[in-house]
Every structure is written in C-alpha cells, then in structure tokens.
Design a protein around this motif. Structure first.
Motif, PDB file in Angstrom:
ATOM      1  N   ALA A 108      -6.859   5.710   7.797  1.00  0.00           N
ATOM      2  CA  ALA A 108      -5.827   4.750   8.424  1.00  0.00           C
ATOM      3  C   ALA A 108      -5.283   3.878   7.494  1.00  0.00           C
ATOM      4  O   ALA A 108      -3.973   3.672   7.736  1.00  0.00           O
ATOM      5  N   ALA A 109      -5.634   4.065   6.144  1.00  0.00           N
ATOM      6  CA  ALA A 109      -4.842   3.169   5.350  1.00  0.00           C
ATOM      7  C   ALA A 109      -3.414   3.915   4.862  1.00  0.00           C
ATOM      8  O   ALA A 109      -2.570   3.199   4.433  1.00  0.00           O
ATOM      9  N   PHE A 110      -3.278   5.437   5.403  1.00  0.00           N
ATOM     10  CA  PHE A 110      -1.910   5.905   5.234  1.00  0.00           C
ATOM     11  C   PHE A 110      -0.696   5.438   6.165  1.00  0.00           C
ATOM     12  O   PHE A 110       0.284   5.880   5.960  1.00  0.00           O
ATOM     13  N   ASN A 111      -1.399   4.779   7.209  1.00  0.00           N
ATOM     14  CA  ASN A 111      -0.579   4.431   8.347  1.00  0.00           C
ATOM     15  C   ASN A 111       0.142   3.275   7.722  1.00  0.00           C
ATOM     16  O   ASN A 111      -0.739   1.872   7.468  1.00  0.00           O
ATOM     17  N   PRO A 112       1.584   2.832   7.964  1.00  0.00           N
ATOM     18  CA  PRO A 112       2.464   3.769   8.417  1.00  0.00           C
ATOM     19  C   PRO A 112       3.282   4.327   7.188  1.00  0.00           C
ATOM     20  O   PRO A 112       4.286   5.219   7.613  1.00  0.00           O
ATOM     21  N   THR A 113       2.966   3.963   6.081  1.00  0.00           N
ATOM     22  CA  THR A 113       4.033   4.282   4.656  1.00  0.00           C
ATOM     23  C   THR A 113       3.094   5.362   3.800  1.00  0.00           C
ATOM     24  O   THR A 113       4.127   5.582   3.046  1.00  0.00           O
ATOM     25  N   GLY A 114       2.161   5.712   4.115  1.00  0.00           N
ATOM     26  CA  GLY A 114       1.691   6.712   3.153  1.00  0.00           C
ATOM     27  C   GLY A 114       0.931   5.873   2.015  1.00  0.00           C
ATOM     28  O   GLY A 114       0.792   4.864   1.919  1.00  0.00           O
ATOM     29  N   SER A 115       0.293   6.828   1.283  1.00  0.00           N
ATOM     30  CA  SER A 115      -0.499   6.208  -0.094  1.00  0.00           C
ATOM     31  C   SER A 115      -0.396   7.098  -1.106  1.00  0.00           C
ATOM     32  O   SER A 115       0.206   8.122  -1.311  1.00  0.00           O
ATOM     33  N   PHE A 116      -0.683   6.403  -2.529  1.00  0.00           N
ATOM     34  CA  PHE A 116      -0.629   7.152  -3.609  1.00  0.00           C
ATOM     35  C   PHE A 116      -2.071   7.765  -4.136  1.00  0.00           C
ATOM     36  O   PHE A 116      -2.075   8.470  -4.947  1.00  0.00           O
ATOM     37  N   VAL A 117      -2.928   7.117  -3.382  1.00  0.00           N
ATOM     38  CA  VAL A 117      -4.293   7.615  -3.707  1.00  0.00           C
ATOM     39  C   VAL A 117      -5.176   8.328  -2.172  1.00  0.00           C
ATOM     40  O   VAL A 117      -4.573   7.564  -1.271  1.00  0.00           O
ATOM     41  N   ALA A 118      -5.931   9.351  -2.335  1.00  0.00           N
ATOM     42  CA  ALA A 118      -6.601   9.486  -1.260  1.00  0.00           C
ATOM     43  C   ALA A 118      -8.172   9.734  -1.644  1.00  0.00           C
ATOM     44  O   ALA A 118      -8.398  10.553  -2.814  1.00  0.00           O
ATOM     45  N   ASP A 119      -8.999   9.219  -1.056  1.00  0.00           N
ATOM     46  CA  ASP A 119     -10.519   9.230  -1.602  1.00  0.00           C
ATOM     47  C   ASP A 119     -10.619   8.795  -3.110  1.00  0.00           C
ATOM     48  O   ASP A 119     -11.579   9.344  -3.641  1.00  0.00           O
ATOM     49  N   GLY A 120      -9.860   7.902  -3.344  1.00  0.00           N
ATOM     50  CA  GLY A 120      -9.831   7.273  -4.681  1.00  0.00           C
ATOM     51  C   GLY A 120      -9.237   8.257  -5.728  1.00  0.00           C
ATOM     52  O   GLY A 120      -9.271   8.001  -7.026  1.00  0.00           O
ATOM     53  N   GLN A 121      -8.673   9.199  -5.372  1.00  0.00           N
ATOM     54  CA  GLN A 121      -7.788  10.341  -6.353  1.00  0.00           C
ATOM     55  C   GLN A 121      -6.488  10.273  -6.093  1.00  0.00           C
ATOM     56  O   GLN A 121      -6.077  10.121  -4.980  1.00  0.00           O
ATOM     57  N   PHE A 122      -5.693  10.589  -6.963  1.00  0.00           N
ATOM     58  CA  PHE A 122      -4.263  10.993  -6.829  1.00  0.00           C
ATOM     59  C   PHE A 122      -3.980  12.426  -7.136  1.00  0.00           C
ATOM     60  O   PHE A 122      -4.795  13.042  -7.601  1.00  0.00           O
TER      61      PHE A 122
END
Length: 185
Positions: free
Chosen positions: A81-95
């Motif tokens: 949910a942290a990706f809503n609405p603009t996206g994110s630079f990390v996923a699961d603590g990884q880039f």
C-alpha cells in the motif's frame, strides 16, 4: 535543367530528415534491452508507453506501473500500500538494479549497464556514440506487460533550415515550370 534543380531540392529535403526512429519492446523480465546506438552529439527524443504488472498475472492482486514507476491504478498486492499513489524507490527494503534514485518499475537507461538514469515516459537526450540499453527497475522476475520505446532523432536547427530551403526550392521550381495548354478541336 529544371528537372535537375527539382531533383536537388528533393535530395536536400531527404538529407534533412531525422536519422532514425525505431520501436522496441522492453520486457520487465529481461536484464536489459538494446535501444540502439545513439550517435555522438545528436539529440534524441525517447517516448515510452505501456504498463507492467510487477507481481505478474499468476499472483492475486495488481501492481501496475507506468515507465515513470507511478502506479496506474491502486496497488492491491498485499503489503504494498505504500506504493499508492506515487510509487516507491524501495520494495521489501530493497531497490532495483538501477539504484535507489529510480522508482521500482520505472524504465531506466544506461550506456554501460552499470550507471543508470531515468528514461521514464519522455526523455530528450544527447547521444554519446554508444549503445543505449533499457531496463525495468525491479527486484523480481515475476512481471508481465511491457514498455514500448520509440527512439527518434531530433533534427538540429541547421537541418530544419536545410529542409525549409529545400521545400522553398521545390515550390519555386513548381511555380516557374512552363504552363501547358490543351486545345480540343
């Protein structure tokens, strides 16, 4: 003589045309895809369309992003949910392989497959004489979808001038050609 002038006019407009335009599909599962060699000093416009689903069709939930790494619909994949609405630079603590400065799922470019920059949906770039590679910035290979990349050379001001002169010469040659009169008896 006028035929030769017309041929030279048409040749000057043909020479002034952009160097190339090509369309490539960039798969999110591939490590990188060649987008062609960009001539040194030549400016290129790179436009990108398409959507990738970063969790793939086989997994419940959606994680659709555009080439800028921005979700195109609400992210419904559990825990993201942290990706809503603009996206994110990390996923699961990884880039992703393009680094922490480029959003997950964005289309990144590199001339050496090591130093990446954001291509996104629209980029104006000056060629280096090297091959440009495109890569989806993701940490997993379970994606679906693709980005279509259009790379087109941007004519320089001198080329625009040459095209205008060529078109003017064609118009002048057409205007000054002899008139033919047909008479019926």
């Amino acid at each position: 003589m006028k035929t030769m002038a017309l041929a030279l006019c048409l040749l000057s407009t043909a020479v002034a045309a952009p160097a190339h335009a090509a369309v490539f599909s960039v798969s999110p599962n591939a490590s990188s895809t060649s987008l062609g060699v960009l001539l040194a000093g030549q400016q290129y416009s790179i436009t990108v369309t398409g959507i990738v689903d970063l969790v793939g069709d086989a997994i419940p939930g959606r994680f659709d992003v555009d080439a800028n790494g921005v979700p195109t619909s609400p992210v419904t994949y559990p825990g993201y949910a942290a990706f809503n609405p603009t996206g994110s630079f990390v996923a699961d603590g990884q880039f992703g392989p393009a680094g922490a400065a480029i959003k997950i799922g964005a289309l990144a470019g590199s001339f050496d497959n090591a130093n990446y920059f954001l291509i996104g949906t629209n980029l104006l770039i000056t060629g280096t004489g090297q091959e440009l590679f495109g890569r989806v910035n993701d940490i997993n290979a379970n994606n679906s979808g693709s980005f279509t990349v259009n790379v087109a050379a941007v004519p320089e001001p001198a080329m625009w001038a040459l095209m205008l002169i060529g078109f003017g010469m064609v118009g002048f040659a057409m205007r000054n050609r002899p008139k033919v009169t047909v008479a019926y008896s």
